[in-house]
Design an enzyme around this catalytic site. Sequence first.
Site, PDB file in Angstrom:
ATOM      1  N   GLY A  22       0.792  -1.216   0.000  1.00 38.68           N
ATOM      2  CA  GLY A  22       0.000   0.000   0.000  1.00 38.68           C
ATOM      3  C   GLY A  22       0.831   1.277   0.000  1.00 38.68           C
ATOM      4  O   GLY A  22       0.432   2.280  -0.593  1.00 38.68           O
ATOM      5  N   ASN A  23       2.022   1.235   0.610  1.00 41.10           N
ATOM      6  CA  ASN A  23       2.851   2.442   0.708  1.00 41.10           C
ATOM      7  C   ASN A  23       3.373   2.908  -0.654  1.00 41.10           C
ATOM      8  O   ASN A  23       3.763   4.056  -0.812  1.00 41.10           O
ATOM      9  CB  ASN A  23       4.041   2.201   1.647  1.00 41.10           C
ATOM     10  CG  ASN A  23       5.008   1.177   1.090  1.00 41.10           C
ATOM     11  OD1 ASN A  23       4.632   0.038   0.801  1.00 41.10           O
ATOM     12  ND2 ASN A  23       6.243   1.573   0.907  1.00 41.10           N
TER      13      ASN A  23
ATOM     14  N   LYS B 213     -12.400 -10.349   7.840  1.00 38.71           N
ATOM     15  CA  LYS B 213     -11.619  -9.262   7.243  1.00 38.71           C
ATOM     16  C   LYS B 213     -12.465  -7.995   7.188  1.00 38.71           C
ATOM     17  O   LYS B 213     -13.459  -7.922   6.457  1.00 38.71           O
ATOM     18  CB  LYS B 213     -11.176  -9.709   5.843  1.00 38.71           C
ATOM     19  CG  LYS B 213     -10.573  -8.637   5.000  1.00 38.71           C
ATOM     20  CD  LYS B 213      -9.115  -8.411   5.311  1.00 38.71           C
ATOM     21  CE  LYS B 213      -8.600  -7.225   4.513  1.00 38.71           C
ATOM     22  NZ  LYS B 213      -7.357  -6.689   5.050  1.00 38.71           N
TER      23      LYS B 213
ATOM     24  N   LYS C 186      -3.423 -10.178  -0.660  1.00 38.37           N
ATOM     25  CA  LYS C 186      -2.526  -9.921  -1.787  1.00 38.37           C
ATOM     26  C   LYS C 186      -1.232 -10.733  -1.700  1.00 38.37           C
ATOM     27  O   LYS C 186      -0.742 -11.250  -2.712  1.00 38.37           O
ATOM     28  CB  LYS C 186      -2.222  -8.415  -1.807  1.00 38.37           C
ATOM     29  CG  LYS C 186      -0.928  -8.014  -2.449  1.00 38.37           C
ATOM     30  CD  LYS C 186      -0.464  -6.657  -1.956  1.00 38.37           C
ATOM     31  CE  LYS C 186       0.553  -6.780  -0.875  1.00 38.37           C
ATOM     32  NZ  LYS C 186       0.571  -5.891   0.216  1.00 38.37           N
TER      33      LYS C 186
ATOM     34  N   LYS D 258       2.941 -11.871   5.205  1.00 43.33           N
ATOM     35  CA  LYS D 258       4.023 -11.840   4.209  1.00 43.33           C
ATOM     36  C   LYS D 258       4.970 -13.019   4.429  1.00 43.33           C
ATOM     37  O   LYS D 258       5.369 -13.705   3.484  1.00 43.33           O
ATOM     38  CB  LYS D 258       4.810 -10.535   4.281  1.00 43.33           C
ATOM     39  CG  LYS D 258       3.986  -9.328   3.874  1.00 43.33           C
ATOM     40  CD  LYS D 258       4.819  -8.062   3.879  1.00 43.33           C
ATOM     41  CE  LYS D 258       3.914  -6.844   3.870  1.00 43.33           C
ATOM     42  NZ  LYS D 258       2.909  -6.840   2.805  1.00 43.33           N
TER      43      LYS D 258
HETATM   44  P1  ADP Z   1       1.828  -3.708   2.858  1.00 40.32           P
HETATM   45  O1  ADP Z   1       0.977  -2.525   2.567  1.00 40.32           O
HETATM   46  O2  ADP Z   1       3.120  -3.704   2.106  1.00 40.32           O
HETATM   47  O3  ADP Z   1       1.104  -5.031   2.795  1.00 40.32           O
HETATM   48  P2  ADP Z   1       1.782  -3.927   5.771  1.00 40.32           P
HETATM   49  O4  ADP Z   1       1.632  -2.683   6.560  1.00 40.32           O
HETATM   50  O5  ADP Z   1       0.631  -4.862   5.657  1.00 40.32           O
HETATM   51  O6  ADP Z   1       2.351  -3.477   4.355  1.00 40.32           O
HETATM   52  O7  ADP Z   1       3.037  -4.781   6.351  1.00 40.32           O
HETATM   53  C1  ADP Z   1       4.321  -4.204   6.448  1.00 40.32           C
HETATM   54  C2  ADP Z   1       4.534  -3.622   7.842  1.00 40.32           C
HETATM   55  O8  ADP Z   1       4.689  -4.670   8.793  1.00 40.32           O
HETATM   56  C3  ADP Z   1       5.784  -2.826   8.034  1.00 40.32           C
HETATM   57  O9  ADP Z   1       5.655  -1.525   7.532  1.00 40.32           O
HETATM   58  C4  ADP Z   1       5.972  -2.855   9.568  1.00 40.32           C
HETATM   59  O10 ADP Z   1       5.372  -1.729  10.156  1.00 40.32           O
HETATM   60  C5  ADP Z   1       5.182  -4.087  10.001  1.00 40.32           C
HETATM   61  N1  ADP Z   1       5.912  -5.126  10.719  1.00 40.32           N
HETATM   62  C6  ADP Z   1       5.344  -5.959  11.615  1.00 40.32           C
HETATM   63  N2  ADP Z   1       6.229  -6.803  12.121  1.00 40.32           N
HETATM   64  C7  ADP Z   1       7.430  -6.530  11.538  1.00 40.32           C
HETATM   65  C8  ADP Z   1       8.736  -7.086  11.654  1.00 40.32           C
HETATM   66  N3  ADP Z   1       9.005  -8.109  12.468  1.00 40.32           N
HETATM   67  N4  ADP Z   1       9.730  -6.556  10.896  1.00 40.32           N
HETATM   68  C9  ADP Z   1       9.478  -5.528  10.054  1.00 40.32           C
HETATM   69  N5  ADP Z   1       8.253  -4.961   9.902  1.00 40.32           N
HETATM   70  C10 ADP Z   1       7.225  -5.457  10.629  1.00 40.32           C
HETATM   71 MG    MG Z   2      -0.518  -5.761   4.035  1.00 45.84          MG
END
Ligand code: ADP
Ligand code: MG
Length: 316
Positions: A14-15, A132, A216, A278
């Site tokens: 999303g970023n 969800k 996703k 992820k």
């Molecule tokens: P996206 O939009 O890419 O799916 P998400 O916000 O769902 O992003 O997931 C990525 C986020 O997960 C990172 O920005 C961070 O804030 C968070 N996060 C949670 N646990 C961890 C971890 N162990 N190491 C790094 N980031 C983490």
């Molecule tokens: Mg996400």
Amino acid sequence: MSAQRKTAVVAIGGNSLILSKQHEDVASQWQAVQETCKNIATMIERDWNLIITHGNGPQVGFILRRNELAAHEVHATPLDLIGADTQGSIGYMIAQSLGNEFKQRGISRPIASVVTQVLVDREDPGFQDPTKGIGGFTTEEKAREFETDGWRVMEDAGRGWRRVIASPVPLKIVELEAIRTLVQSGYIVIGVGGGGIPVIEDESGNLVGTRAVIDKDRATSLLAQQLEVDLFLVSTAVPQVAINFNEPNQKWLGKMTADEARAYHAEGHFKPGSMGPKIEAVLSFLDAHPAGKVLITDPPNIARALDGESGTWIEA
Ligand code: ADP
Ligand code: MG
């Protein structure tokens, strides 16, 4: 896949589309996409085949809100069409931004965006027990009005009431062979946006859209497995994965094995709903395709991470 070039699936989070709550307007969206595409173009300069997948959560939320505000005048857009709409609009933004970046750099590679359906099981347990959250938060009374349209609504951890839907397991990417053929022909492909448009088979075997949303990262993992790609790159908002994330003893990880990742995950280092899914997605890729590699980083660090100077690498 291709004989010469290596192939990567890049899941952009999303970023890459919306930087923050303060930058949700269309001009800022273009800026974020263009910035990400600069970093992705560097991979093309290094001669990768690429399939780009992306999220669509906030964009789906905007359209749901427009539905609510316009309900007295125009029909509501069903969720499967919202999925298709956002694949179209985001796919367009990425294709145009990447194409302009290619032109600047003298790269000539064709780009195509594929509206993608993903098959799910109509008996998926998620449909019985949806979890969800989707759309904005509101009062119980207002939320209950959605029930007349067949939505389930729920109180969400003290933040208010909202609609909830199933997040079923992706089984099959309907346009997989189209994507494969495009990649083999040298196309940079944008596909499986927002996890794909969830479809089920009806009694006669016809595909029909369903009110659900596919994770996703999970759908991207299925794509990466089926194409047996060399690299599954998760482009998100952090340069690396950490253990003890956001704690005083936080430690960034340059690399880990799949088993180490599994152990850290079991210890709760990767938060549910963000890094957790992820890690699960990349582990199922490595289980299915142990020769593959995984890289998790943010857009500005993609080139350095490919050189081993940033990012978190995970190998079987
Ligand atoms: P996206 O939009 O890419 O799916 P998400 O916000 O769902 O992003 O997931 C990525 C986020 O997960 C990172 O920005 C961070 O804030 C968070 N996060 C949670 N646990 C961890 C971890 N162990 N190491 C790094 N980031 C983490
Ligand atoms: Mg996400």
